[in-house]
Design an enzyme around this catalytic site. Structure first.
Site, PDB file in Angstrom:
ATOM      1  N   LYS A 187      -6.351   6.885   8.854  1.00  0.00           N
ATOM      2  CA  LYS A 187      -6.272   5.626   8.096  1.00  0.00           C
ATOM      3  C   LYS A 187      -5.469   4.590   8.876  1.00  0.00           C
ATOM      4  O   LYS A 187      -5.897   3.452   9.023  1.00  0.00           O
ATOM      5  CB  LYS A 187      -5.584   5.896   6.749  1.00  0.00           C
ATOM      6  CG  LYS A 187      -5.128   4.639   6.055  1.00  0.00           C
ATOM      7  CD  LYS A 187      -4.479   4.900   4.720  1.00  0.00           C
ATOM      8  CE  LYS A 187      -2.978   5.098   4.731  1.00  0.00           C
ATOM      9  NZ  LYS A 187      -2.163   3.892   4.908  1.00  0.00           N
ATOM     10  N   ASN A 188      -4.283   5.004   9.361  1.00  0.00           N
ATOM     11  CA  ASN A 188      -3.386   4.015   9.962  1.00  0.00           C
ATOM     12  C   ASN A 188      -3.783   3.594  11.372  1.00  0.00           C
ATOM     13  O   ASN A 188      -3.139   2.738  11.978  1.00  0.00           O
ATOM     14  CB  ASN A 188      -1.937   4.511   9.921  1.00  0.00           C
ATOM     15  CG  ASN A 188      -1.400   4.487   8.497  1.00  0.00           C
ATOM     16  OD1 ASN A 188      -2.006   3.882   7.609  1.00  0.00           O
ATOM     17  ND2 ASN A 188      -0.270   5.147   8.273  1.00  0.00           N
TER      18      ASN A 188
ATOM     19  N   ARG B 208      -0.779  -3.542   1.826  1.00  0.00           N
ATOM     20  CA  ARG B 208       0.127  -4.339   2.662  1.00  0.00           C
ATOM     21  C   ARG B 208      -0.412  -4.526   4.075  1.00  0.00           C
ATOM     22  O   ARG B 208      -0.141  -5.528   4.722  1.00  0.00           O
ATOM     23  CB  ARG B 208       1.481  -3.649   2.780  1.00  0.00           C
ATOM     24  CG  ARG B 208       2.135  -3.296   1.504  1.00  0.00           C
ATOM     25  CD  ARG B 208       3.398  -2.538   1.783  1.00  0.00           C
ATOM     26  NE  ARG B 208       4.248  -3.282   2.701  1.00  0.00           N
ATOM     27  CZ  ARG B 208       5.035  -4.262   2.343  1.00  0.00           C
ATOM     28  NH1 ARG B 208       5.134  -4.607   1.094  1.00  0.00           N
ATOM     29  NH2 ARG B 208       5.759  -4.911   3.250  1.00  0.00           N
TER      30      ARG B 208
ATOM     31  N   CYS C 264       7.292  -2.770  -2.397  1.00  0.00           N
ATOM     32  CA  CYS C 264       6.336  -1.740  -2.823  1.00  0.00           C
ATOM     33  C   CYS C 264       7.088  -0.496  -3.256  1.00  0.00           C
ATOM     34  O   CYS C 264       8.318  -0.463  -3.228  1.00  0.00           O
ATOM     35  CB  CYS C 264       5.305  -1.459  -1.733  1.00  0.00           C
ATOM     36  SG  CYS C 264       5.814  -0.269  -0.526  1.00  0.00           S
TER      37      CYS C 264
ATOM     38  N   ARG D  12      10.240  -3.417   2.453  1.00  0.00           N
ATOM     39  CA  ARG D  12       9.226  -3.591   3.501  1.00  0.00           C
ATOM     40  C   ARG D  12       8.951  -5.043   3.856  1.00  0.00           C
ATOM     41  O   ARG D  12       7.839  -5.546   3.651  1.00  0.00           O
ATOM     42  CB  ARG D  12       7.934  -2.865   3.119  1.00  0.00           C
ATOM     43  CG  ARG D  12       8.159  -1.388   2.904  1.00  0.00           C
ATOM     44  CD  ARG D  12       6.894  -0.658   2.620  1.00  0.00           C
ATOM     45  NE  ARG D  12       6.074  -0.466   3.806  1.00  0.00           N
ATOM     46  CZ  ARG D  12       4.855   0.057   3.774  1.00  0.00           C
ATOM     47  NH1 ARG D  12       4.330   0.416   2.629  1.00  0.00           N
ATOM     48  NH2 ARG D  12       4.164   0.218   4.882  1.00  0.00           N
TER      49      ARG D  12
ATOM     50  N   ASP E 118       5.863   9.699   6.623  1.00  0.00           N
ATOM     51  CA  ASP E 118       4.640   9.903   5.838  1.00  0.00           C
ATOM     52  C   ASP E 118       4.378  11.374   5.512  1.00  0.00           C
ATOM     53  O   ASP E 118       3.402  11.693   4.828  1.00  0.00           O
ATOM     54  CB  ASP E 118       3.424   9.310   6.569  1.00  0.00           C
ATOM     55  CG  ASP E 118       3.442   7.796   6.562  1.00  0.00           C
ATOM     56  OD1 ASP E 118       4.228   7.222   5.789  1.00  0.00           O
ATOM     57  OD2 ASP E 118       2.681   7.190   7.336  1.00  0.00           O
TER      58      ASP E 118
ATOM     59  N   ILE F 128      13.718   5.890   7.206  1.00  0.00           N
ATOM     60  CA  ILE F 128      12.813   4.749   7.440  1.00  0.00           C
ATOM     61  C   ILE F 128      12.711   3.843   6.214  1.00  0.00           C
ATOM     62  O   ILE F 128      12.810   2.618   6.332  1.00  0.00           O
ATOM     63  CB  ILE F 128      11.393   5.242   7.830  1.00  0.00           C
ATOM     64  CG1 ILE F 128      11.460   6.241   9.003  1.00  0.00           C
ATOM     65  CG2 ILE F 128      10.484   4.057   8.180  1.00  0.00           C
ATOM     66  CD1 ILE F 128      11.868   5.686  10.332  1.00  0.00           C
TER      67      ILE F 128
ATOM     68  N   ARG G 249      -6.419   6.309  -1.528  1.00  0.00           N
ATOM     69  CA  ARG G 249      -6.206   5.265  -0.515  1.00  0.00           C
ATOM     70  C   ARG G 249      -6.224   5.874   0.879  1.00  0.00           C
ATOM     71  O   ARG G 249      -6.576   5.197   1.841  1.00  0.00           O
ATOM     72  CB  ARG G 249      -4.850   4.600  -0.719  1.00  0.00           C
ATOM     73  CG  ARG G 249      -4.751   3.765  -1.959  1.00  0.00           C
ATOM     74  CD  ARG G 249      -3.450   3.047  -2.002  1.00  0.00           C
ATOM     75  NE  ARG G 249      -3.231   2.331  -0.740  1.00  0.00           N
ATOM     76  CZ  ARG G 249      -2.117   1.719  -0.410  1.00  0.00           C
ATOM     77  NH1 ARG G 249      -1.091   1.738  -1.215  1.00  0.00           N
ATOM     78  NH2 ARG G 249      -2.018   1.079   0.741  1.00  0.00           N
TER      79      ARG G 249
HETATM   80  N1  EPU Z   1      10.819  -3.387   8.949  1.00  0.00           N
HETATM   81  C1  EPU Z   1      11.563  -4.532   8.781  1.00  0.00           C
HETATM   82  N2  EPU Z   1      10.955  -5.726   9.061  1.00  0.00           N
HETATM   83  C2  EPU Z   1       9.663  -5.799   9.501  1.00  0.00           C
HETATM   84  C3  EPU Z   1       8.927  -4.611   9.677  1.00  0.00           C
HETATM   85  C4  EPU Z   1       9.540  -3.414   9.395  1.00  0.00           C
HETATM   86  O1  EPU Z   1      12.727  -4.509   8.386  1.00  0.00           O
HETATM   87  O2  EPU Z   1       9.188  -6.910   9.742  1.00  0.00           O
HETATM   88  C5  EPU Z   1      11.446  -2.074   8.660  1.00  0.00           C
HETATM   89  C6  EPU Z   1      10.790  -1.389   7.452  1.00  0.00           C
HETATM   90  O3  EPU Z   1      11.298  -1.839   6.242  1.00  0.00           O
HETATM   91  C7  EPU Z   1      11.078   0.064   7.752  1.00  0.00           C
HETATM   92  C8  EPU Z   1      10.994   0.125   9.287  1.00  0.00           C
HETATM   93  O4  EPU Z   1      11.182  -1.211   9.745  1.00  0.00           O
HETATM   94  O5  EPU Z   1      12.380   0.370   7.364  1.00  0.00           O
HETATM   95  C9  EPU Z   1       9.701   0.683   9.853  1.00  0.00           C
HETATM   96  O6  EPU Z   1       8.601   0.101   9.169  1.00  0.00           O
HETATM   97  P1  EPU Z   1       7.193  -0.158   9.867  1.00  0.00           P
HETATM   98  O7  EPU Z   1       7.049  -1.625  10.099  1.00  0.00           O
HETATM   99  O8  EPU Z   1       7.051   0.728  11.047  1.00  0.00           O
HETATM  100  O9  EPU Z   1       6.191   0.262   8.726  1.00  0.00           O
HETATM  101  P2  EPU Z   1       4.733  -0.333   8.538  1.00  0.00           P
HETATM  102  O10 EPU Z   1       4.208  -0.755   9.832  1.00  0.00           O
HETATM  103  O11 EPU Z   1       4.754  -1.295   7.404  1.00  0.00           O
HETATM  104  C10 EPU Z   1       3.440   1.907   8.957  1.00  0.00           C
HETATM  105  C11 EPU Z   1       2.454   2.752   8.195  1.00  0.00           C
HETATM  106  C12 EPU Z   1       3.178   3.439   7.044  1.00  0.00           C
HETATM  107  C13 EPU Z   1       4.312   4.284   7.623  1.00  0.00           C
HETATM  108  C14 EPU Z   1       5.241   3.415   8.464  1.00  0.00           C
HETATM  109  C15 EPU Z   1       6.335   4.196   9.172  1.00  0.00           C
HETATM  110  C16 EPU Z   1       0.372   1.586   8.549  1.00  0.00           C
HETATM  111  C17 EPU Z   1      -0.741   0.790   8.001  1.00  0.00           C
HETATM  112  N3  EPU Z   1       1.370   1.905   7.725  1.00  0.00           N
HETATM  113  O12 EPU Z   1       3.943   0.951   8.020  1.00  0.00           O
HETATM  114  O13 EPU Z   1       2.218   4.279   6.407  1.00  0.00           O
HETATM  115  O14 EPU Z   1       5.044   4.876   6.589  1.00  0.00           O
HETATM  116  O15 EPU Z   1       4.484   2.708   9.463  1.00  0.00           O
HETATM  117  O16 EPU Z   1       5.786   5.164   9.981  1.00  0.00           O
HETATM  118  O17 EPU Z   1       0.341   1.953   9.712  1.00  0.00           O
HETATM  119  C18 EPU Z   1       1.252   5.482   4.652  1.00  0.00           C
HETATM  120  O18 EPU Z   1       0.264   5.698   5.382  1.00  0.00           O
HETATM  121  O19 EPU Z   1       1.407   6.079   3.550  1.00  0.00           O
HETATM  122  C19 EPU Z   1       2.264   4.529   5.066  1.00  0.00           C
HETATM  123  C20 EPU Z   1       3.152   3.992   4.221  1.00  0.00           C
END
Ligand code: EPU
Length: 427
Positions: A22-23, A92, A116, A121, A312, A334, A406
Site C-alpha cells: 500500500k505505502n 492523509r 488522526c 501528524r 506499523d 514515532i 484500507r
Molecule cells: N512528522 C512531522 N512533520 C512532518 C512529517 C512528519 O513532525 O511534516 C513526524 C510525524 O508526526 C512522525 C514522524 O515525523 O512523528 C514520522 O512520520 P512520517 O512522515 O514518516 O509518516 P508518514 O509519511 O505520514 C508513513 C506511512 C505510515 C507509517 C509512517 C511511519 C505512508 C502512506 N504512510 O506515514 O503508514 O506509519 O510513514 O513509518 O507511507 C499505515 O500504513 O498504517 C501508516 C500509518
C-alpha cells in the site's frame, strides 16, 4: 457496517501470497502526475486507499483502468490542481500529490489533513521543503497552496526526523528542479527505494538510493513510467505475527524478507522458527510436549524509522506479546497516540499498562485470553485485534473493519485459506 467474527484458537497452516505494498502504491500512483502520458504500474493492490488515490487522480483529470494487478494511468490532461477535503480526510497520503503537481504545473492546492487516530501528524517538513525549493506556501481556509514562478530551484532540504511521505514529496518535486537538491536525514524505507527506481526509469537522476542522503539532479524532461510495486512488508509482518500467535506452519510467498530485518530478529529471539529465502518465508512455532504450542518468550521492541522496528507492526506485535512468557516493554517513538488498541486488547484479558510512550505487557497463558467484542480504531490496530482474536479462545467480534480494508487485500479470504475460522458479516 461490516464486522469480522473470529472463532479463535486454531493454528494456521498452508501457503499465503503477499500483495503489493500500500505505502509504495500511493507515492508511485501520485508520481504518474509528474509527466503527461500513459503509465503502467504492476502489482497494485486493490484496497480502499489505492482506490482513494485513483479517485484523487481522476479528480485532477487523469483517467485510469485496471487489468488484474496492473493499473494504467493516463495523465495527459489535467484540469484541476486541488486535492479536496473530502478525499484528504479519508486518506492523509493524498498530500503526496503536492510534490508532483508543483513540479508539473507550478501550482497545487491541497486540504490540510488535520490530526488522526494515531497522532497529530503535521506536514510542516513537506511545506518547509517546498519553500526551500522556492515555492511560496500560503494557508487559505484549511487548504495549503503552493505556487512557484518558473522552475523549482535545487536546494538542501533537511528533515528534523526522517519522514516517509515528506521524503517522497520532496523527491517528486525536485526531479525536474533547476540544479541539485540534497535531501538530508531522508527516510530509508524500502517504499522510497521503489519510488526512486520508478523516477529513475522516468529519466530522473538520483544518487544515494537506500541511504539517508539523496541527491537529485534536476532534469528538463521525464517520460511516462512502467514500474512494479514491491511486496507489502507490513502485510508480510502481520501474517508472520499471526502464525507466531496461533502456532502452526505457514509459507509466505511473494514477499521480501530482507525488508523485515527487525521483526525477523525479534521473532527469532521470541522462539519462532523462520527460514528466509529471497522471496519466501517459512514460519513455524516449535511444538511443546506438554501442549499444542510452546509459549514464546517476551521480547522488548522500540519502534524506529527503517531499518528499525516499524511502527506499523507495533499493534500486531503487542497482540503476540500478550500471550508470551514474561514481560515485554513496547516503546513507541514515532507516533504519540498509537496505543488505541491497548484498551481493546484488555477486553480480551490482556495485562497491559501504559507509561507515557511505553506499554508494559505482562504475558498471560493463551487459555486466559478470551474472545470479546472489540472496535478497530485504525488500520494497524485492527490487524492487531484480528491476531489477538485468532489466538484467544472463544469468539471475537471486530467492528469498524473498514480500517482494515484500507490496507489489507483479501485478509479474510487469505486467513480462511490458512484454516482460520474467520468471516465477515454485514451488521
Ligand atoms: N512528522 C512531522 N512533520 C512532518 C512529517 C512528519 O513532525 O511534516 C513526524 C510525524 O508526526 C512522525 C514522524 O515525523 O512523528 C514520522 O512520520 P512520517 O512522515 O514518516 O509518516 P508518514 O509519511 O505520514 C508513513 C506511512 C505510515 C507509517 C509512517 C511511519 C505512508 C502512506 N504512510 O506515514 O503508514 O506509519 O510513514 O513509518 O507511507 C499505515 O500504513 O498504517 C501508516 C500509518
Amino acid at each position: 457496517m461490516d464486522k469480522i467474527i473470529i472463532q479463535g484458537g486454531k493454528p494456521l497452516y498452508g501457503t499465503v501470497s503477499m500483495s503489493g505494498a500500500k505505502n509504495a502504491s500511493l507515492p508511485l500512483l501520485a508520481a504518474t502526475l509528474l509527466v503527461p502520458g500513459r503509465h503502467a504500474l504492476h502489482n497494485v493492490p486493490d484496497l480502499r486507499d489505492t482506490r482513494t488515490m485513483l479517485k484523487l487522480l481522476e479528480t485532477l483529470g487523469a483517467r485510469w483502468e485496471r487489468d488484474g494487478g496492473t493499473v494504467y494511468i493516463d495523465t495527459r490532461y489535467l484540469n484541476r490542481a486541488e486535492a479536496p477535503y473530502e478525499l484528504v480526510k479519508t486518506m492523509r497520503a493524498s498530500v503526496l500529490v503536492l510534490g508532483p503537481l508543483i513540479s508539473r504545473t507550478g501550482y497545487a492546492r491541497v486540504s490540510l489533513p488535520g490530526g488522526c487516530a494515531i497522532g497529530a501528524r503535521p506536514i510542516n517538513f513537506h511545506l518547509r521543503g517546498f519553500e526551500q525549493l522556492g515555492a511560496v506556501i500560503t494557508l487559505d481556509q484549511g487548504y495549503v497552496e503552493a505556487a512557484i514562478k518558473g522552475r523549482l530551484q535545487g536546494s538542501v532540504v533537511y528533515f528534523d526526523t526522517p519522514s516517509v511521505t515528506g521524503t517522497e514529496n520532496i523527491l517528486m518535486a525536485s526531479v525536474s528542479a533547476e540544479g541539485t537538491t540534497v535531501i538530508k536525514n531522508a527516510a530509508r524505507e524500502p517504499e522510497i527505494g521503489n519510488l526512486v527506481d520508478m523516477l529513475t526509469s522516468m529519466g530522473a537522476r538520483i544518487e544515494g538510493r537506500g541511504s539517508d542522503c539523496l541527491a537529485v539532479h534536476g532534469v528538463r524532461e521525464l517520460r511516462p513510467a512502467e514500474a512494479t510495486i514491491i511486496p507489502d512488508r507490513i502485510e508480510t509482518g502481520t501474517y508472520l505475527l499471526a502464525v507466531a500467535a496461533t502456532g502452526g506452519k505457514v509459507t509466505i510467498t511473494d514477499c521480501r524478507p530482507a525488508h523485515l530485518p527487525a521483526l525477523v530478529e525479534k521473532l527469532r529471539s521470541a522462539g519462532v522458527h523462520i527460514e528466509e529465502q529471497e522471496t519466501t518465508l517459512a514460519v513455524s512455532c516449535p511444538a511443546d510436549p506438554a501442549g499444542p504450542v510452546r509459549r514464546l518468550r517476551s521480547v522488548d521492541i522500540r519502534t524506529m524509522p527503517y531499518p528499525g522496528f516499524p511502527t506499523d507492526l507495533q499493534a500486531q506485535f503487542m497482540a503476540l506479546m500478550i500471550q508470551a512468557d514474561g514481560s515485554s516493554i513496547i516503546h513507541e517513538t514515532i507516533f504519540e497516540n498509537r496505543f488505541m488498541h491497548v484498551a481493546e486488547l484488555q477486553r480480551l484479558g490482556a495485562d497491559i499498562k501504559i507509561d507515557g510512550s511505553s506499554a508494559i505487557v505482562r504475558g498471560r497463558p493463551q487459555h486466559e485470553l478470551c474472545g470479546a467484542q472489540v472496535m478497530a480504531t485504525d488500520l494497524r490496530a485492527s490487524a492487531g485485534l484480528v491476531i489477538a482474536g485468532l489466538a484467544a479462545s472463544g469468539t471475537t467480534e471486530v467492528s469498524r473493519i473498514y480500517h482494515l480494508e484500507r490496507g489489507y487485500e483479501n485478509m479474510v479470504a487469505k486467513m480462511q485459506a490458512l484454516g482460520a475460522d474467520i468471516r465477515k458479516i454485514r451488521e
